[in-house]
Enzyme design. Structure first.
Site, PDB file in Angstrom:
ATOM      1  N   ASN B 159       0.873  -1.169   0.000  1.00 22.73           N
ATOM      2  CA  ASN B 159       0.000   0.000   0.000  1.00 22.73           C
ATOM      3  C   ASN B 159       0.903   1.209   0.000  1.00 22.73           C
ATOM      4  O   ASN B 159       1.661   1.410   0.946  1.00 22.73           O
ATOM      5  CB  ASN B 159      -0.866   0.051   1.265  1.00 22.73           C
ATOM      6  CG  ASN B 159      -1.918  -1.031   1.283  1.00 22.73           C
ATOM      7  OD1 ASN B 159      -2.470  -1.388   0.247  1.00 22.73           O
ATOM      8  ND2 ASN B 159      -2.201  -1.560   2.467  1.00 22.73           N
ATOM      9  N   HIS B 172       7.706   0.272   2.407  1.00 20.95           N
ATOM     10  CA  HIS B 172       7.535  -1.095   2.890  1.00 20.95           C
ATOM     11  C   HIS B 172       6.343  -1.750   2.212  1.00 20.95           C
ATOM     12  O   HIS B 172       5.496  -1.079   1.628  1.00 20.95           O
ATOM     13  CB  HIS B 172       7.338  -1.117   4.408  1.00 20.95           C
ATOM     14  CG  HIS B 172       5.986  -0.615   4.856  1.00 20.95           C
ATOM     15  ND1 HIS B 172       5.626   0.713   4.825  1.00 20.95           N
ATOM     16  CD2 HIS B 172       4.900  -1.277   5.338  1.00 20.95           C
ATOM     17  CE1 HIS B 172       4.385   0.854   5.272  1.00 20.95           C
ATOM     18  NE2 HIS B 172       3.914  -0.345   5.589  1.00 20.95           N
ATOM     19  N   GLN B 174       3.757  -5.577   2.601  1.00 26.00           N
ATOM     20  CA  GLN B 174       3.307  -6.560   3.573  1.00 26.00           C
ATOM     21  C   GLN B 174       3.162  -7.922   2.910  1.00 26.00           C
ATOM     22  O   GLN B 174       3.070  -8.030   1.681  1.00 26.00           O
ATOM     23  CB  GLN B 174       1.960  -6.145   4.167  1.00 26.00           C
ATOM     24  CG  GLN B 174       2.006  -4.812   4.905  1.00 26.00           C
ATOM     25  CD  GLN B 174       0.764  -4.600   5.772  1.00 26.00           C
ATOM     26  OE1 GLN B 174       0.351  -5.491   6.513  1.00 26.00           O
ATOM     27  NE2 GLN B 174       0.167  -3.434   5.671  1.00 26.00           N
ATOM     28  N   GLU B 188      -9.417 -16.022  -9.891  1.00 29.98           N
ATOM     29  CA  GLU B 188      -8.508 -15.986 -11.037  1.00 29.98           C
ATOM     30  C   GLU B 188      -8.025 -17.386 -11.405  1.00 29.98           C
ATOM     31  O   GLU B 188      -8.002 -17.754 -12.584  1.00 29.98           O
ATOM     32  CB  GLU B 188      -7.287 -15.111 -10.729  1.00 29.98           C
ATOM     33  CG  GLU B 188      -7.624 -13.635 -10.625  1.00 29.98           C
ATOM     34  CD  GLU B 188      -6.389 -12.736 -10.525  1.00 29.98           C
ATOM     35  OE1 GLU B 188      -6.558 -11.514 -10.517  1.00 29.98           O
ATOM     36  OE2 GLU B 188      -5.260 -13.273 -10.457  1.00 29.98           O
ATOM     37  N   HIS B 287      -0.047 -11.969  -7.617  1.00 32.08           N
ATOM     38  CA  HIS B 287      -0.792 -13.231  -7.677  1.00 32.08           C
ATOM     39  C   HIS B 287       0.083 -14.290  -8.327  1.00 32.08           C
ATOM     40  O   HIS B 287       0.654 -14.066  -9.392  1.00 32.08           O
ATOM     41  CB  HIS B 287      -2.099 -13.046  -8.460  1.00 32.08           C
ATOM     42  CG  HIS B 287      -3.139 -12.260  -7.701  1.00 32.08           C
ATOM     43  ND1 HIS B 287      -4.174 -11.587  -8.294  1.00 32.08           N
ATOM     44  CD2 HIS B 287      -3.285 -12.078  -6.367  1.00 32.08           C
ATOM     45  CE1 HIS B 287      -4.920 -11.015  -7.361  1.00 32.08           C
ATOM     46  NE2 HIS B 287      -4.402 -11.277  -6.182  1.00 32.08           N
ATOM     47  N   HIS B 302       1.751 -12.787 -11.806  1.00 30.19           N
ATOM     48  CA  HIS B 302       1.492 -11.416 -12.285  1.00 30.19           C
ATOM     49  C   HIS B 302       1.331 -10.470 -11.104  1.00 30.19           C
ATOM     50  O   HIS B 302       1.129 -10.907  -9.963  1.00 30.19           O
ATOM     51  CB  HIS B 302       0.266 -11.378 -13.210  1.00 30.19           C
ATOM     52  CG  HIS B 302      -1.015 -11.806 -12.560  1.00 30.19           C
ATOM     53  ND1 HIS B 302      -1.411 -13.129 -12.461  1.00 30.19           N
ATOM     54  CD2 HIS B 302      -1.990 -11.096 -11.961  1.00 30.19           C
ATOM     55  CE1 HIS B 302      -2.576 -13.194 -11.835  1.00 30.19           C
ATOM     56  NE2 HIS B 302      -2.948 -11.972 -11.514  1.00 30.19           N
ATOM     57  N   LYS B 317     -10.295   9.044  -8.357  1.00 30.08           N
ATOM     58  CA  LYS B 317     -11.524   8.323  -8.674  1.00 30.08           C
ATOM     59  C   LYS B 317     -12.039   7.710  -7.378  1.00 30.08           C
ATOM     60  O   LYS B 317     -11.266   7.077  -6.635  1.00 30.08           O
ATOM     61  CB  LYS B 317     -11.218   7.225  -9.687  1.00 30.08           C
ATOM     62  CG  LYS B 317     -12.302   6.176  -9.847  1.00 30.08           C
ATOM     63  CD  LYS B 317     -13.545   6.727 -10.522  1.00 30.08           C
ATOM     64  CE  LYS B 317     -14.639   5.674 -10.643  1.00 30.08           C
ATOM     65  NZ  LYS B 317     -15.879   6.238 -11.234  1.00 30.08           N
ATOM     66  N   PHE B 318     -13.324   7.854  -7.111  1.00 29.45           N
ATOM     67  CA  PHE B 318     -13.937   7.229  -5.940  1.00 29.45           C
ATOM     68  C   PHE B 318     -14.713   5.998  -6.379  1.00 29.45           C
ATOM     69  O   PHE B 318     -15.514   6.064  -7.310  1.00 29.45           O
ATOM     70  CB  PHE B 318     -14.890   8.214  -5.267  1.00 29.45           C
ATOM     71  CG  PHE B 318     -14.186   9.292  -4.504  1.00 29.45           C
ATOM     72  CD1 PHE B 318     -13.846   9.104  -3.176  1.00 29.45           C
ATOM     73  CD2 PHE B 318     -13.836  10.481  -5.124  1.00 29.45           C
ATOM     74  CE1 PHE B 318     -13.174  10.089  -2.466  1.00 29.45           C
ATOM     75  CE2 PHE B 318     -13.166  11.471  -4.420  1.00 29.45           C
ATOM     76  CZ  PHE B 318     -12.837  11.282  -3.094  1.00 29.45           C
ATOM     77  N   VAL B 320     -17.453   4.318  -5.252  1.00 33.08           N
ATOM     78  CA  VAL B 320     -18.549   4.524  -4.302  1.00 33.08           C
ATOM     79  C   VAL B 320     -19.872   4.332  -5.033  1.00 33.08           C
ATOM     80  O   VAL B 320     -19.881   4.070  -6.232  1.00 33.08           O
ATOM     81  CB  VAL B 320     -18.489   5.962  -3.727  1.00 33.08           C
ATOM     82  CG1 VAL B 320     -17.260   6.138  -2.838  1.00 33.08           C
ATOM     83  CG2 VAL B 320     -18.476   7.000  -4.858  1.00 33.08           C
TER      84      VAL B 320
HETATM   85  O1  LIG Z   1     -21.757  11.561  -9.985  1.00 36.90           O
HETATM   86  P1  LIG Z   1     -20.823  12.200  -9.012  1.00 36.90           P
HETATM   87  O2  LIG Z   1     -21.441  12.499  -7.682  1.00 36.90           O
HETATM   88  O3  LIG Z   1     -20.112  13.393  -9.605  1.00 36.90           O
HETATM   89  O4  LIG Z   1     -19.681  11.110  -8.781  1.00 36.90           O
HETATM   90  C1  LIG Z   1     -19.630  10.179  -7.738  1.00 36.90           C
HETATM   91  O5  LIG Z   1     -20.584   9.135  -7.899  1.00 36.90           O
HETATM   92  C2  LIG Z   1     -20.412   8.291  -9.034  1.00 36.90           C
HETATM   93  C3  LIG Z   1     -21.420   7.178  -8.966  1.00 36.90           C
HETATM   94  O6  LIG Z   1     -21.278   6.386  -7.817  1.00 36.90           O
HETATM   95  C4  LIG Z   1     -18.998   7.725  -9.117  1.00 36.90           C
HETATM   96  O7  LIG Z   1     -18.805   7.089 -10.377  1.00 36.90           O
HETATM   97  C5  LIG Z   1     -17.933   8.812  -8.972  1.00 36.90           C
HETATM   98  O8  LIG Z   1     -16.649   8.207  -8.903  1.00 36.90           O
HETATM   99  C6  LIG Z   1     -18.217   9.617  -7.714  1.00 36.90           C
HETATM  100  O9  LIG Z   1     -17.274  10.652  -7.567  1.00 36.90           O
HETATM  101  O1  LIG Z   2      -1.520  -2.719   7.952  1.00 41.94           O
HETATM  102  P1  LIG Z   2      -1.704  -1.229   7.837  1.00 41.94           P
HETATM  103  O2  LIG Z   2      -0.735  -0.595   6.874  1.00 41.94           O
HETATM  104  O3  LIG Z   2      -1.735  -0.540   9.172  1.00 41.94           O
HETATM  105  O4  LIG Z   2      -3.176  -1.052   7.245  1.00 41.94           O
HETATM  106  C1  LIG Z   2      -3.502  -0.910   5.883  1.00 41.94           C
HETATM  107  O5  LIG Z   2      -3.359  -2.123   5.152  1.00 41.94           O
HETATM  108  C2  LIG Z   2      -4.221  -3.202   5.543  1.00 41.94           C
HETATM  109  C3  LIG Z   2      -4.013  -4.345   4.573  1.00 41.94           C
HETATM  110  O6  LIG Z   2      -4.306  -4.006   3.240  1.00 41.94           O
HETATM  111  C4  LIG Z   2      -5.691  -2.781   5.564  1.00 41.94           C
HETATM  112  O7  LIG Z   2      -6.461  -3.810   6.158  1.00 41.94           O
HETATM  113  C5  LIG Z   2      -5.901  -1.493   6.348  1.00 41.94           C
HETATM  114  O8  LIG Z   2      -7.238  -1.061   6.201  1.00 41.94           O
HETATM  115  C6  LIG Z   2      -4.932  -0.421   5.819  1.00 41.94           C
HETATM  116  O9  LIG Z   2      -5.080   0.777   6.544  1.00 41.94           O
END
Ligand SMILES: O=P(O)(O)O[C@H]1O[C@H](CO)[C@@H](O)[C@H](O)[C@H]1O
Ligand SMILES: O=P(O)(O)O[C@H]1O[C@H](CO)[C@@H](O)[C@H](O)[C@H]1O
Lengths: 354, 354
Positions: B159, B172, B174, B188, B287, B302, B317-318, B320
């Site tokens: 990460n 680092h 993990q 996969e 993987h 890969h 990009k969200f 959501v």
């Molecule tokens: O349509 P908005 O509010 O601009 O955009 C938001 O909702 C969308 C639908 O979930 C997502 O694709 C976008 O990434 C998010 O930023």
């Molecule tokens: O282990 P870290 O770096 O504290 O934590 C990060 O990596 C983890 C493994 O992908 C996730 O579960 C955590 O949500 C993220 O914050």
């Protein structure tokens, strides 16, 4: 030897609705947090802002259209739709041939629904009668969009808070309707049908009965709906709102169901806001019967709430690394999260201050 | 009539490796952004910080252990492991009975790998010989963990950046090893096996050949590996690094493959940093064959890179709303993203300044 106890020992739980698994690490809930802290949202929202492109009478984001001077809800076509109604038909490759490049043209219509003319309210702060207007608008949109011959599915959702990519603080949701049934609802419908054909009963009716009886994961409920942190929750304070009896879609709602949906929408989001005394971010989405007539005999209306906050208004759970590459993971158990939400008030902290 | 053109019209693409789909909305790439802006990471990193709990000679996060004065890489057990080696066996419910509450005790071991003693470097800024030490540590960990009788799978990941939940800026990664094969790699492997049994060839060998020939989605390559923005990319600048010939796991790497992996790891991340002149955040994961001996005849080494940035160092990009509740969605096409990355330099902007 200590026997296995899922409130203590690392384990996986299965989501029979989505057909997925989640790794739960209850022993890890106390690790210190040294990572990113989000900014707490400020709460100096004006009731009206002339630059709010979702506000009544204001210019929209493209500058060419003006919103009407609306009094409760207002629905319009998204100015930047992800799907269009006039995409030419076509495809590349074929899944059945194991082609590696497979694409299919798709159609749809994306709508935006403003919940209130006021910029400074959220669902949690709205009244049940005002939210009933939101429910009515959803029912209307679902019915109208289902009449379009190129629409197979209507996805109603709300992104709340900038942490959830919401690009405008004005209370609003979206409705993306599409010419196909998207992956997540299709997987659920497939699993609901499998359960139905093997057991003869409906999965989510059985699940609602089980949770009501146990009480351990219940957040709140009313005549029609139950809100639980599902046994298989992935997000720290994930909530599933489901009708106790199977109702395929909002089309079949009477007045009672509509009022009850407005009621539970307010109560769940109000508990969320009170949990960390903040405007709690989440994505909410409604799953129900597709609009192409398919899956009517197994579809079961429900709402998912996926909220990212973990410990406070500024510390969130990140779905990264292991979660993206391997499998969902959580620390806090569903039972612990449900207890925390059960202990929250249904009077909003902003109203309690008054 | 205009024929369907996937560089222009909304469509879905299929991911034959994961068995999933993504909605692509190429016409929408130009919508204005009014939403959340991330803070650009500051770049005043010291080479050493006594409070960096991953630094050489420093105290770890729990305060009781001290790191050795390491000179290149350093591997240790995560101080807050999500999995433990001594979980008692046990289970609740049974999937085959359609039980609604199903849980299984699981074991594992979580390791942390520091890539360098220096706090102020990232993979993109490291040399190929230094990254070769990281590859050697991965090979070692994979071999050592695979000898533990309770380990079936080893998930190596990184990460990078606080936007990706990374809780420490020290370079680092993990390694989470587990008593089961997690969902994403299992899907996969299942799809690779299906393709193999139907077509007789290996999916990712066929895919590497196709992409090398077309060139449209290629980012860069060397003797062993090819880096592409896959046709089915979900994240805006997602990259898949795959070996051109099938190699089940790092166990089978010789010197050439190890050097080539270090080389492509640097080149891909360097292009990322140069794209928006920032320390580009991402989750990376490897993987390969599980360590319990299964899937050896189809596994194909890969790496996935899942980076969130969309338009600049501060606009992401969200995933959501529609993405969480219905299906993945992107605006920019994979072909456009590949061209942008192809046009980036492999000399890091921080070195170019010197
Ligand atoms: O349509 P908005 O509010 O601009 O955009 C938001 O909702 C969308 C639908 O979930 C997502 O694709 C976008 O990434 C998010 O930023
Ligand atoms: O282990 P870290 O770096 O504290 O934590 C990060 O990596 C983890 C493994 O992908 C996730 O579960 C955590 O949500 C993220 O914050």
């Amino acid at each position: 030897d200590t026997p296995f106890d899922y409130s203590e020992h690392p384990h996986r739980r299965r989501n029979p609705l989505a057909g997925t698994w989640v790794l739960v690490s209850p022993h890890r809930a106390k690790r210190p947090w040294q990572g990113s802290q989000e900014d707490a949202p400020s709460d100096d929202r004006p009731e009206y802002d002339p630059n709010d492109y979702l506000g009544p009478g204001n210019s929209r984001v493209n500058g060419t259209v003006q919103n009407p001077d609306y009094k409760d809800t207002f629905v319009f076509d998204n100015d930047f739709q992800a799907l269009l109604s006039d995409t030419p038909d076509g495809a590349v490759g074929n899944v059945d041939n194991d082609d590696l490049l497979v694409a299919r043209a798709e159609k749809g219509k994306c709508r935006v629904l403003c919940f209130s003319p006021k910029l400074n309210v959220t669902v949690a702060e709205m009244s049940v009668p005002a939210l009933r207007k939101v429910v009515d608008a959803w029912v209307d949109e679902y019915a109208t969009l289902s009449k379009l011959d190129y629409i197979a599915h209507v996805q109603i959702f709300e992104n709340k808070g900038s942490m959830m990519g919401c690009s405008n603080a004005h209370p609003h949701g979206q409705i993306w309707s599409s010419s196909w049934i998207p992956e997540a609802p299709l997987a659920e419908l497939t699993n609901l049908a499998g359960y139905r054909s093997r057991k003869g009963t409906h999965m989510l009716e059985d699940y609602a009965t089980l949770e009501e009886k146990s009480g351990e994961r219940v957040v709140c409920g009313n005549t029609t709906f139950l809100a639980v942190v599902p046994f298989w929750a992935v997000w720290p304070f994930e909530v599933l709102v489901l009708s106790k009896k199977r109702i395929p879609s909002m089309d079949a709602f009477g007045d009672q169901e509509k009022d009850d949906l407005a009621d539970i929408y307010r109560r769940v989001t109000c508990r969320y806001d009170n949990l960390f005394t903040t405007l709690f971010p989440y994505s909410m989405g409604i799953h129900q019967a597709p609009t192409d007539g398919s899956w009517q005999d197994v579809a079961h209306f429900h709402m998912h709430f996926y909220p990212p906050l973990l410990r406070s208004a500024t510390v969130r759970k990140f779905m990264v690394g292991f979660e993206l590459l391997a499998e969902a993971q959580r620390d806090l158990t569903a039972e612990q999260a449900a207890k925390r939400l059960r202990d929250c008030s249904e009077v909003h902290f902003n109203d309690a201050k008054k």
